[in-house]
Scaffold this motif. Structure first.
Motif, PDB file in Angstrom:
ATOM      1  N   VAL A 167       1.066  -1.401  -0.064  1.00 59.08           N
ATOM      2  CA  VAL A 167      -0.021  -0.088   0.227  1.00 59.08           C
ATOM      3  C   VAL A 167       1.071   1.455   0.278  1.00 59.08           C
ATOM      4  O   VAL A 167       0.790   2.195  -0.450  1.00 59.08           O
ATOM      5  CB  VAL A 167      -1.000   0.229   0.756  1.00 59.08           C
ATOM      6  N   ARG A 168       2.045   1.284   0.764  1.00 62.73           N
ATOM      7  CA  ARG A 168       2.458   2.240   1.151  1.00 62.73           C
ATOM      8  C   ARG A 168       3.567   2.547  -0.123  1.00 62.73           C
ATOM      9  O   ARG A 168       3.715   3.972  -0.856  1.00 62.73           O
ATOM     10  CB  ARG A 168       3.884   2.155   2.316  1.00 62.73           C
ATOM     11  N   GLY A 169       3.476   1.379  -0.939  1.00 63.37           N
ATOM     12  CA  GLY A 169       4.522   1.675  -2.545  1.00 63.37           C
ATOM     13  C   GLY A 169       3.724   2.131  -3.462  1.00 63.37           C
ATOM     14  O   GLY A 169       4.144   2.901  -4.197  1.00 63.37           O
ATOM     15  N   VAL A 170       2.494   1.321  -3.733  1.00 63.56           N
ATOM     16  CA  VAL A 170       1.368   1.964  -4.200  1.00 63.56           C
ATOM     17  C   VAL A 170       1.000   3.601  -4.292  1.00 63.56           C
ATOM     18  O   VAL A 170       1.311   4.792  -5.624  1.00 63.56           O
ATOM     19  CB  VAL A 170      -0.064   1.661  -4.054  1.00 63.56           C
ATOM     20  N   LEU A 171       1.071   4.366  -3.092  1.00 61.83           N
ATOM     21  CA  LEU A 171       1.041   5.158  -2.955  1.00 61.83           C
ATOM     22  C   LEU A 171       1.988   6.777  -2.999  1.00 61.83           C
ATOM     23  O   LEU A 171       1.729   7.391  -3.423  1.00 61.83           O
ATOM     24  CB  LEU A 171       0.151   5.611  -1.259  1.00 61.83           C
ATOM     25  N   ALA A 172       2.904   5.574  -2.960  1.00 54.90           N
ATOM     26  CA  ALA A 172       4.356   6.210  -3.255  1.00 54.90           C
ATOM     27  C   ALA A 172       4.884   6.568  -4.607  1.00 54.90           C
ATOM     28  O   ALA A 172       5.844   7.417  -4.975  1.00 54.90           O
ATOM     29  CB  ALA A 172       5.344   5.990  -2.069  1.00 54.90           C
ATOM     30  N   GLY A 173       4.018   6.028  -5.044  1.00 59.56           N
ATOM     31  CA  GLY A 173       4.410   6.221  -6.475  1.00 59.56           C
ATOM     32  C   GLY A 173       5.458   5.514  -6.874  1.00 59.56           C
ATOM     33  O   GLY A 173       6.258   5.024  -8.129  1.00 59.56           O
ATOM     34  N   ASP A 174       6.073   4.212  -6.110  1.00 58.02           N
ATOM     35  CA  ASP A 174       6.782   2.936  -6.333  1.00 58.02           C
ATOM     36  C   ASP A 174       6.303   1.953  -7.100  1.00 58.02           C
ATOM     37  O   ASP A 174       6.927   1.120  -8.128  1.00 58.02           O
ATOM     38  CB  ASP A 174       7.776   2.719  -5.608  1.00 58.02           C
ATOM     39  N   LEU A 175       5.112   1.254  -7.607  1.00 58.09           N
ATOM     40  CA  LEU A 175       4.527   0.611  -7.696  1.00 58.09           C
ATOM     41  C   LEU A 175       3.877   0.818  -8.122  1.00 58.09           C
ATOM     42  O   LEU A 175       2.316   1.730  -8.431  1.00 58.09           O
ATOM     43  CB  LEU A 175       4.241  -0.906  -6.588  1.00 58.09           C
ATOM     44  N   HIS A 176       3.704   0.286  -9.787  1.00 57.98           N
ATOM     45  CA  HIS A 176       2.360   0.758 -10.969  1.00 57.98           C
ATOM     46  C   HIS A 176       1.166   0.322 -11.392  1.00 57.98           C
ATOM     47  O   HIS A 176       0.518   0.078 -12.518  1.00 57.98           O
ATOM     48  CB  HIS A 176       3.775   1.339 -12.342  1.00 57.98           C
ATOM     49  N   ASN A 177       2.285  -1.739 -11.107  1.00 57.11           N
ATOM     50  CA  ASN A 177       1.234  -2.654 -11.707  1.00 57.11           C
ATOM     51  C   ASN A 177      -0.630  -2.048 -11.621  1.00 57.11           C
ATOM     52  O   ASN A 177      -1.074  -1.766 -10.148  1.00 57.11           O
ATOM     53  CB  ASN A 177       0.903  -3.615 -11.792  1.00 57.11           C
ATOM     54  N   ASN A 178      -1.318  -2.527 -12.425  1.00 57.30           N
ATOM     55  CA  ASN A 178      -3.065  -1.684 -12.232  1.00 57.30           C
ATOM     56  C   ASN A 178      -3.719  -2.542 -10.985  1.00 57.30           C
ATOM     57  O   ASN A 178      -4.763  -2.196 -10.590  1.00 57.30           O
ATOM     58  CB  ASN A 178      -3.760  -1.412 -13.365  1.00 57.30           C
ATOM     59  N   CYS A 179      -3.545  -4.058 -11.362  1.00 61.39           N
ATOM     60  CA  CYS A 179      -3.935  -5.415 -11.051  1.00 61.39           C
ATOM     61  C   CYS A 179      -3.533  -4.630  -9.243  1.00 61.39           C
ATOM     62  O   CYS A 179      -4.118  -5.240  -8.353  1.00 61.39           O
ATOM     63  CB  CYS A 179      -3.747  -6.700 -10.872  1.00 61.39           C
ATOM     64  N   LEU A 180      -2.271  -5.299  -9.413  1.00 60.99           N
ATOM     65  CA  LEU A 180      -1.437  -4.829  -8.007  1.00 60.99           C
ATOM     66  C   LEU A 180      -1.943  -3.631  -7.189  1.00 60.99           C
ATOM     67  O   LEU A 180      -3.032  -3.528  -5.774  1.00 60.99           O
ATOM     68  CB  LEU A 180      -0.153  -4.879  -8.051  1.00 60.99           C
ATOM     69  N   ALA A 181      -1.507  -2.474  -7.791  1.00 66.56           N
ATOM     70  CA  ALA A 181      -2.357  -0.786  -7.122  1.00 66.56           C
ATOM     71  C   ALA A 181      -4.351  -1.307  -6.508  1.00 66.56           C
ATOM     72  O   ALA A 181      -4.191  -1.236  -6.026  1.00 66.56           O
ATOM     73  CB  ALA A 181      -2.325  -0.264  -8.480  1.00 66.56           C
TER      74      ALA A 181
END
Length: 215
Positions: A167-181
Motif C-alpha cells: 500500500v505504501r509503495g503504491v501511494l508513493a508512486g513506486d509500484l505501478h501495475n494496475n492489478c496490484l494497485a
C-alpha cells in the motif's frame, strides 16, 4: 447514475455503430475501428483493442503478506511487481478456474478460500479488457510438478511482501501495475468497511456481466 438505493452504478449503453473493421489481428487480441454516431448526430472514429479479458489473484497468507511477482513488461520498459494474472483464453471460461490455474502456474500455490475482490476495466478509452481480481486465502504449496516457465516468465522472481508495504509503495508512486494497485487498495478498503470485513466480499462465482461464464 444513482439508483433507488442511493448507490452509483455503471450503466450498459451502446451508441449506434455505422461501420466496423478489424485492421489488425494478433495472437490473443486485435484492433477494431468503429464509426460511432455521437449524441449530436455526427459520427466519430474509435480505435480500440479487442481483448478476451483477464483474471488476477491477490493471494494473502497467514502473515498478512501478498504473493507478488517481478516480471519484465516490454511496452513500458520496466520490470514490474505484479500479482499473478492471465488471460481468459477460452470463450466462456470460468474465471475462478482460470485464476486457480494462474496461481498454480506462476507461483505453484493453491488456496482454500476464494472471494471476488474487485472488477474493473483496465483502460476503457482504449480497450474493452475487463479484469476480475480475486482474493485468495488459505494458501499452501500446490501438488505435482512445477509449471515450466517460458519467455518473460522464465526470468520471473516470486516474493511475499507485507500488505502494508505494498500500500505504501503504491501511494508513493513506486509500484505501478494496475492489478496490484487496485487489489491492495481494494483489500485495505474492504477491511475498513465494517464489522463484516472480508466476509462481506462477493462469492468467487458471483456473476460478471462484462464476461459471462459457465458456472
Amino acid at each position: 447514475m444513482a439508483e433507488n438505493d442511493g448507490r452509483l452504478r455503471d450503466t450498459p449503453v451502446q451508441w449506434k455503430v455505422v461501420s466496423s473493421e478489424t485492421p489488425f489481428t494478433g495472437n490473443k487480441t486485435s484492433v477494431r475501428t468503429d464509426r460511432v454516431v455521437m449524441p449530436d448526430g455526427s459520427a466519430a472514429t474509435r480505435d480500440y483493442q479487442v481483448h478476451p479479458g483477464s483474471v488476477a489473484v491477490l493471494a494473502l497468507d497467514e502473515r498478512d503478506r501478498v504473493l507478488v511477482l517481478n516480471q519484465y513488461r516490454h511496452p513500458v520498459r520496466h520490470k514490474l511487481w505484479e500479482i499473478p494474472a492471465g488471460l481468459l483464453d477460452v470463450p466462456g471460461e470460468n474465471p475462478l478456474a482460470a485464476a486457480r490455474r494462474e496461481l498454480y502456474e506462476e507461483a505453484h500455490v493453491k488456496a482454500g478460500d476464494w472471494r471476488v475482490l474487485v472488477d474493473l476495466y483496465s483502460s476503457p478509452g482504449g480497450t474493452d479488457e475487463a479484469i476480475r481480481i480475486f482474493l485468495a486465502r488459505g494458501l499452501s504449496e500446490a501438488d505435482g510438478e512445477r509449471f515450466a516457465a517460458e519467455e518473460e516468465e522464465a526470468d520471473m522472481e516470486v516474493a511475499r511482501v507485507p500488505l502494508a508495504d505494498l500500500v505504501r509503495g503504491v501511494l508513493a508512486g513506486d509500484l505501478h501495475n494496475n492489478c496490484l494497485a487496485s487489489g491492495v487498495l481494494a483489500l485495505s478498503a474492504a477491511r475498513a468497511g465494517g464489522p463484516a470485513g472480508l466476509d462481506a466480499l462477493r462469492p468467487a462465482e458471483a456473476p460478471w456481466p462484462a464476461r459471462p461464464f459457465r458456472a
